[in-house]
Design a protein around this motif. Structure first.
Motif, short mmCIF file in Angstrom:
data_model
loop_
_atom_site.label_atom_id
_atom_site.label_comp_id
_atom_site.label_asym_id
_atom_site.label_seq_id
_atom_site.Cartn_x
_atom_site.Cartn_y
_atom_site.Cartn_z
N UNK B 77 -17.52 49.66 21.66
CA UNK B 77 -17.31 50.60 22.55
C UNK B 77 -15.92 50.83 22.81
N UNK B 78 -14.81 50.07 22.33
CA UNK B 78 -13.42 50.14 22.50
C UNK B 78 -12.95 51.16 21.79
N UNK B 79 -13.56 51.35 20.87
CA UNK B 79 -13.08 52.89 20.15
C UNK B 79 -13.56 54.02 20.97
N UNK B 80 -14.48 53.99 21.31
CA UNK B 80 -14.98 55.16 22.23
C UNK B 80 -14.05 55.41 23.45
N UNK B 81 -14.17 54.22 24.18
CA UNK B 81 -13.18 54.44 25.29
C UNK B 81 -11.41 54.25 25.10
N UNK B 82 -11.19 53.85 24.04
CA UNK B 82 -9.82 53.85 23.49
C UNK B 82 -9.10 52.58 23.96
N UNK B 83 -9.69 51.70 24.72
CA UNK B 83 -9.21 50.33 24.87
C UNK B 83 -9.94 49.40 25.18
N UNK B 84 -9.37 48.03 25.02
CA UNK B 84 -10.23 46.93 25.30
C UNK B 84 -10.54 46.47 26.64
N UNK B 85 -11.44 47.10 27.34
CA UNK B 85 -11.54 46.46 28.64
C UNK B 85 -12.26 45.30 28.62
N UNK B 86 -12.51 44.56 29.73
CA UNK B 86 -13.28 43.40 29.60
C UNK B 86 -14.51 43.48 29.05
N UNK B 87 -15.55 44.54 29.38
CA UNK B 87 -16.89 44.76 28.84
C UNK B 87 -16.63 44.85 27.54
N UNK B 88 -15.81 45.64 26.91
CA UNK B 88 -15.62 45.92 25.68
C UNK B 88 -15.30 44.65 24.82
N UNK B 89 -14.41 44.00 25.57
CA UNK B 89 -14.04 42.49 25.00
C UNK B 89 -15.04 41.64 24.78
N UNK B 90 -15.83 41.65 25.88
CA UNK B 90 -16.86 40.52 25.88
C UNK B 90 -17.89 40.97 24.77
N UNK B 91 -18.04 42.08 24.55
CA UNK B 91 -19.01 42.49 24.07
C UNK B 91 -18.42 42.38 22.33
N UNK B 92 -17.64 42.55 22.22
CA UNK B 92 -16.77 42.32 20.83
C UNK B 92 -16.87 40.84 20.57
N UNK B 93 -16.51 40.16 21.53
CA UNK B 93 -16.61 38.43 21.20
C UNK B 93 -18.05 38.08 20.80
N UNK B 94 -19.17 38.48 21.55
CA UNK B 94 -20.38 38.43 21.10
C UNK B 94 -20.68 38.84 19.89
N UNK B 95 -20.26 39.91 19.60
CA UNK B 95 -20.60 40.49 18.26
C UNK B 95 -19.87 39.78 17.07
N UNK B 96 -18.73 39.38 17.45
CA UNK B 96 -17.74 38.29 16.54
C UNK B 96 -18.73 36.87 16.32
#
Lengths: 139, 642
Positions: B77-96
């Motif tokens: 969702x970072x692309x969508x919102x344009x930044x890496x908020x904690x949510x996006x970040x955590x999701x990204x980490x999980x995805x990684x």
């Protein structure tokens, strides 16, 4: 499947021992030792050119597990003994020959190294790599 | 959604849920801790969202292929919102973590239990901070320290650029992960580290010289660039393509600098003066044993450097071996395989003609920097598939950029294959020319020597003297010889004697003419039969009958004096001729040579004569026996005839 490769000097000292997998290595030791006698027999029987000898020791089948033991002798009477599973039926004669040839080539490369004293155990990393790849191929 | 990096696990989860449209992302304790730690690292506390660059850095440290990372950014969702908020970040980490475990990058996959995502750089981060003060140049280190040192070095060198971002040094700690990912995608993601864990050992800069190179690294960079350019890693990037072959290519420690090369060449010369020849195994062994390295290591070094396994070292192989020895002595671990810069072809291209190569490499490398700035590493960030080819080219360029910073002659690092071919080809001509030159020199020298030695050489008939009756004079001489001494007889005599008798009168008349010739004869370094004819000294004994013997005439010339007595009393002239000797040293040498030749021939002659007489004897005896047998036969036969 299991496999072992031994390089043995004419005086029957081992130059290089390699077994895959490494457990039950003792079994391989025994097998190879007995096969050395057979190799000696064959050498003396031949009399003349001994190069590229390759023997198939189906007769050495282990009672419980089948092993095929192949032998090879170089010009300088260094013996290569290879033990493979009989279950590995995919392994053909030509392949064994080519494996021995590769071994022989690597062995001569080691000989070319002035820091290597003939008769020492072989610790060359390049040789190890080559043997590894060969055994991986077979197993 | 709460901002705030701190471990607001619940909030994070909620945020994640909110960010992904209601997806509840369960995070375990460890995960929460880790994620929050990572987030705080990427996102300095006052800010709400993680810095894009640091996040990108971190993602790259996960060593996932760029496509995957892009996917992850999208999905989280970072692309969508344009930044890496904690949510996006955590999701990204999980995805990684999911991706690293082999799951597809999708929201569903992160619902499972997953191990923590692995980030290469992160481990370094903590280490690096401690390690910064530890500069190295000569510090010995084991593998993990290598990267540590390297990292800290890089950081100090490149200064602030890299601070927040963990330096792209690959910890050897997790080599297994990298090669596999890399092999999947030959593109290095700009991280050099992935280099297979194999050759990481020589982390720290080898010498101060290399450090200069590293400092130049950042000159081109964004963080993306930096990751590629920093120190020698960029070069590794190229190696990623060759990862499978595990060809360890150049790293700073494995590149040979000018001074080193010169030193090695001098050492080579001390062992073997001809730079194009080999050093035999035993000689090399003695030499390298002096370095006091343990024999197994020396054995390994030999294995690495003797590429053609012939038991001897060429100049290039010797340089490589010496370099490895030096490296080992300075504490670097030996690589498993030979680094590219130590390969003989490479070394030959660079080694043998360092000066000329400079020009070559300059021409090659010049176009590169210009193109380089255009390809900005920022591209590497977001563009997707098309990056694949670009990146490799980029990395290569990046490398080249570095190379230029180095001394010109050593800029030939792991340049892409095509360049290598070019330079090697071009440079190959020089080594060839270089090699050819000494040869030609030697040729010329030998020819001169040959000219010097012309004394006894029959093959080249010297310019015939103008006198047409030279032949006659030679014959005459023979006759004189024979009259003089029987011992002087040599194999050359037989042909002339038959012709002698009719000549004598002619020779008499010729002799005065020979005298005239004398001065002229002196000039041609060889042959004036006419002159010598007068002087037939016993010493000469050169039946000048053959034109080949003209050479000997020079001796005669040297000896001769204007007083050409046509008689045989030449010996008297000999002492008079002596003053001429200094004038013609060459002729005296020739004379001596001729005298020895004469002696040998005489001996041979004597032996053959003896043999001949013996055989004649035997022949006679055999004849007698035959005759005896025949008579016996005759005696027996008459009985039957009747």
């Amino acid at each position: 499947s299991s496999q072992a490769l031994w390089l043995v000097l004419p005086q029957n000292y081992p130059l290089y021992i390699r077994s895959v997998p490494t457990e039950n290595e003792l079994k391989f030791h025994y097998t190879v030792h007995t096969s050395l006698d057979v190799v000696d027999e064959k050498i003396s029987a031949m009399g003349k050119a001994l190069v590229d000898q390759r023997e198939l020791y189906l007769g050495l089948l282990y009672p419980t597990e089948d092993y095929k033991v192949y032998g090879y002798v170089t010009n300088s009477k260094v013996k290569f003994v290879m033990v493979v599973d009989s279950s590995n039926t995919a392994l053909r004669d030509n392949e064994i020959r080519s494996m021995f040839r590769k071994l022989h080539n690597s062995y001569t490369d080691i000989m070319c190294n002035p820091f290597y004293n003939p008769g020492d155990r072989i610790h060359s990393r390049a040789f190890d790599t080559m043997v590894n790849s060969m055994m991986m191929q077979v197993c | 959604m709460e901002q705030g990096p701190a471990g607001g696990s619940g909030s994070a989860a909620a945020a994640a849920a909110a960010g992904t449209g209601g997806l509840l992302l369960p995070l375990s304790e460890t995960e929460q801790q880790r994620y929050s730690e990572l987030f705080s690292r990427c996102c300095p506390p006052p800010e709400a969202a993680a810095g894009g660059s640091s996040v990108g850095e971190l993602f790259r440290a996960s060593q996932l292929p760029p496509d995957t990372l892009h996917q992850i950014t999208e999905v989280c969702g970072a692309k969508r919102v344009g930044y890496f908020g904690p949510a996006q970040f955590y999701i990204a980490l999980k995805l990684i973590a999911a991706a690293q475990s082999g799951f597809p990058v999708r929201i569903e996959s992160i619902k499972n239990e997953l191990p923590l995502p692995r980030f290469m750089a992160l481990k370094n981060d903590t280490e690096v901070r401690y390690g910064t003060p530890a500069e190295f140049h000569g510090v010995k280190f084991q593998v993990p320290h290598a990267t540590l040192e390297k990292n800290s070095y890089k950081r100090t060198d490149e200064g602030d650029k890299q601070e927040p971002k963990s330096p792209p040094m690959s910890p050897i700690c997790s080599p297994p992960a990298s090669p596999s990912t890399y092999q999947r995608i030959p593109l290095s993601y700009g991280y050099g580290k992935a280099r297979s864990g194999l050759e990481q050992q020589h982390g720290a800069p080898y010498e101060v010289k290399h450090s200069t190179h590293q400092q130049d690294g950042p000159s081109s960079g964004n963080y993306g660039a930096k990751s590629t350019l920093t120190c020698s890693t960029p070069n590794r990037c190229l190696s990623v393509e060759q990862q499978e072959s595990s060809s360890q290519y150049s790293d700073d420690p494995w590149r040979i600098t000018e001074e080193q090369r010169d030193y090695y060449m001098n050492q080579f010369r001390s062992l073997q003066p001809d730079l194009n020849a080999f050093i035999s195994g035993s000689v090399a062994k003695n030499f390298f044993t002096k370095s006091k390295l343990p024999i197994p290591e020396l054995s390994h070094i030999w294995e690495l450097s003797d590429v053609d396994c012939d038991g001897a070292l060429t100049l290039a192989e010797f340089c490589a071996a010496f370099h490895l020895v030096v490296a080992r002595k300075n504490g670097y671990q030996l690589p498993e395989t030979l680094p590219e810069t130590l390969l003989p072809e490479y070394l030959q291209a660079a080694c043998l003609k360092p000066v000329c190569d400079c020009a070559l490499f300059d021409s090659h490398s010049e176009p590169l920097p210009s193109s380089q700035p255009t390809r900005d590493f920022s591209r590497a960030e977001k563009s997707s598939a098309e990056e694949a080819p670009d990146n490799s080219a980029l990395l290569q360029d990046g490398k080249k950029d570095d190379k230029q910073a180095l001394k010109v002659s050593t800029t030939l690092k792991t340049i892409p294959k095509e360049f290598q071919h070019l330079t090697v080809k071009a440079a190959a001509q020089e080594p060839n020319a270089f090699r050819a030159r000494p040869r030609s020199r030697s040729y010329s020298s030998t020819s001169i020597e040959d000219a010097m030695k012309k004394g006894e050489e029959p093959p080249t008939p010297p310019p015939r003297p103008q006198k047409s009756h030279s032949r006659a004079s030679s014959l005459d001489l023979n006759k004189i010889f024979q009259q003089n001494t029987q011992a002087v007889r040599s194999g050359w005599l037989p042909p002339p004697p038959p012709a002698l008798p009719p000549r004598p009168s002619a020779s008499q008349t010729e002799q005065p003419s020979e005298v005239e010739l004398h001065p002229q004869m002196n000039r041609p370094p060889s042959q004036a039969e006419e002159n010598s004819s007068a002087k037939k000294e016993v010493v000469l004994a050169q039946p000048p009958s053959k034109p080949a013997r003209r050479k000997l005439r020079t001796e005669a010339q040297g000896l001769e004096t204007p007083e050409l007595s046509p008689t045989i009393n030449v010996t008297s002239s000999l002492p008079a001729a002596k003053p001429h000797f200094p004038v013609q040293k060459q002729s005296s040498k020739q004379k001596r040579a001729i005298q020895t030749a004469i002696r040998k021939n005489k001996e041979a002659n004597a032996v053959l004569a003896r043999l001949n007489s013996e055989l004649q004897q035997q022949l006679k005896e055999v004849h007698k026996e035959r005759i005896a047998l025949e008579t016996q036969l005759e005696q027996l036969r008459p009985v039957t005839v009747l």
